[in-house]
Design a protein around this motif. Sequence first.
Motif, PDB file in Angstrom:
ATOM      1  N   LEU A 194     -23.372  79.107  38.006  1.00 22.44           N
ATOM      2  CA  LEU A 194     -22.311  78.113  38.141  1.00 22.44           C
ATOM      3  C   LEU A 194     -22.475  77.057  37.063  1.00 22.44           C
ATOM      4  O   LEU A 194     -23.591  76.741  36.660  1.00 22.44           O
ATOM      5  CB  LEU A 194     -22.378  77.443  39.512  1.00 22.44           C
ATOM      6  CG  LEU A 194     -22.250  78.361  40.722  1.00 22.44           C
ATOM      7  CD1 LEU A 194     -22.524  77.593  42.002  1.00 22.44           C
ATOM      8  CD2 LEU A 194     -20.877  78.999  40.763  1.00 22.44           C
ATOM      9  N   ILE A 195     -21.357  76.499  36.636  1.00 29.46           N
ATOM     10  CA  ILE A 195     -21.392  75.445  35.632  1.00 29.46           C
ATOM     11  C   ILE A 195     -20.682  74.231  36.217  1.00 29.46           C
ATOM     12  O   ILE A 195     -19.542  74.324  36.676  1.00 29.46           O
ATOM     13  CB  ILE A 195     -20.716  75.879  34.335  1.00 29.46           C
ATOM     14  CG1 ILE A 195     -21.442  77.093  33.757  1.00 29.46           C
ATOM     15  CG2 ILE A 195     -20.663  74.740  33.325  1.00 29.46           C
ATOM     16  CD1 ILE A 195     -20.739  77.729  32.579  1.00 29.46           C
ATOM     17  N   ARG A 196     -21.362  73.083  36.187  1.00 28.79           N
ATOM     18  CA  ARG A 196     -20.796  71.843  36.727  1.00 28.79           C
ATOM     19  C   ARG A 196     -19.699  71.339  35.784  1.00 28.79           C
ATOM     20  O   ARG A 196     -19.869  71.289  34.575  1.00 28.79           O
ATOM     21  CB  ARG A 196     -21.874  70.786  36.880  1.00 28.79           C
ATOM     22  CG  ARG A 196     -21.407  69.559  37.598  1.00 28.79           C
ATOM     23  CD  ARG A 196     -22.534  68.579  37.809  1.00 28.79           C
ATOM     24  NE  ARG A 196     -23.594  69.108  38.621  1.00 28.79           N
ATOM     25  CZ  ARG A 196     -23.696  68.900  39.935  1.00 28.79           C
ATOM     26  NH1 ARG A 196     -22.802  68.187  40.553  1.00 28.79           N
ATOM     27  NH2 ARG A 196     -24.702  69.411  40.600  1.00 28.79           N
ATOM     28  N   SER A 197     -18.574  70.956  36.368  1.00 33.55           N
ATOM     29  CA  SER A 197     -17.462  70.413  35.605  1.00 33.55           C
ATOM     30  C   SER A 197     -17.822  69.039  35.057  1.00 33.55           C
ATOM     31  O   SER A 197     -18.549  68.282  35.672  1.00 33.55           O
ATOM     32  CB  SER A 197     -16.229  70.307  36.503  1.00 33.55           C
ATOM     33  OG  SER A 197     -15.200  69.616  35.837  1.00 33.55           O
ATOM     34  N   LEU A 198     -17.295  68.707  33.914  1.00 34.88           N
ATOM     35  CA  LEU A 198     -17.528  67.395  33.324  1.00 34.88           C
ATOM     36  C   LEU A 198     -16.578  66.335  33.884  1.00 34.88           C
ATOM     37  O   LEU A 198     -16.698  65.181  33.562  1.00 34.88           O
ATOM     38  CB  LEU A 198     -17.387  67.475  31.804  1.00 34.88           C
ATOM     39  CG  LEU A 198     -18.383  68.402  31.096  1.00 34.88           C
ATOM     40  CD1 LEU A 198     -18.089  68.455  29.608  1.00 34.88           C
ATOM     41  CD2 LEU A 198     -19.809  67.932  31.344  1.00 34.88           C
ATOM     42  N   LYS A 199     -15.631  66.717  34.713  1.00 39.19           N
ATOM     43  CA  LYS A 199     -14.660  65.785  35.291  1.00 39.19           C
ATOM     44  C   LYS A 199     -15.271  64.943  36.347  1.00 39.19           C
ATOM     45  O   LYS A 199     -16.096  65.217  37.075  1.00 39.19           O
ATOM     46  CB  LYS A 199     -13.476  66.524  35.870  1.00 39.19           C
ATOM     47  CG  LYS A 199     -12.648  67.178  34.800  1.00 39.19           C
ATOM     48  CD  LYS A 199     -11.452  67.854  35.415  1.00 39.19           C
ATOM     49  CE  LYS A 199     -10.642  68.545  34.345  1.00 39.19           C
ATOM     50  NZ  LYS A 199      -9.482  69.186  34.877  1.00 39.19           N
TER      51      LYS A 199
END
Length: 57
Positions: free
Chosen positions: A52-57
């Motif tokens: 999983l990749i954490r969103s930068l938003k």
Amino acid sequence: MLSKDVIDQSVGLARDKLEEIKAAALARHEYLTAVLTRFRIALDDGEKARVLIRSLK
């Protein structure tokens, strides 16, 4: 800037705290809290494994 070791140690402390919260919730039969804390642990594990990749938003 924080080193990788400092960040890894901080994440480990957060995980330990989440595990404590989950165990306490199970002891009190608070299953929703236990499920949600386990879900958070699983999300963190997925991010660490780069699934999983954490969103930068």
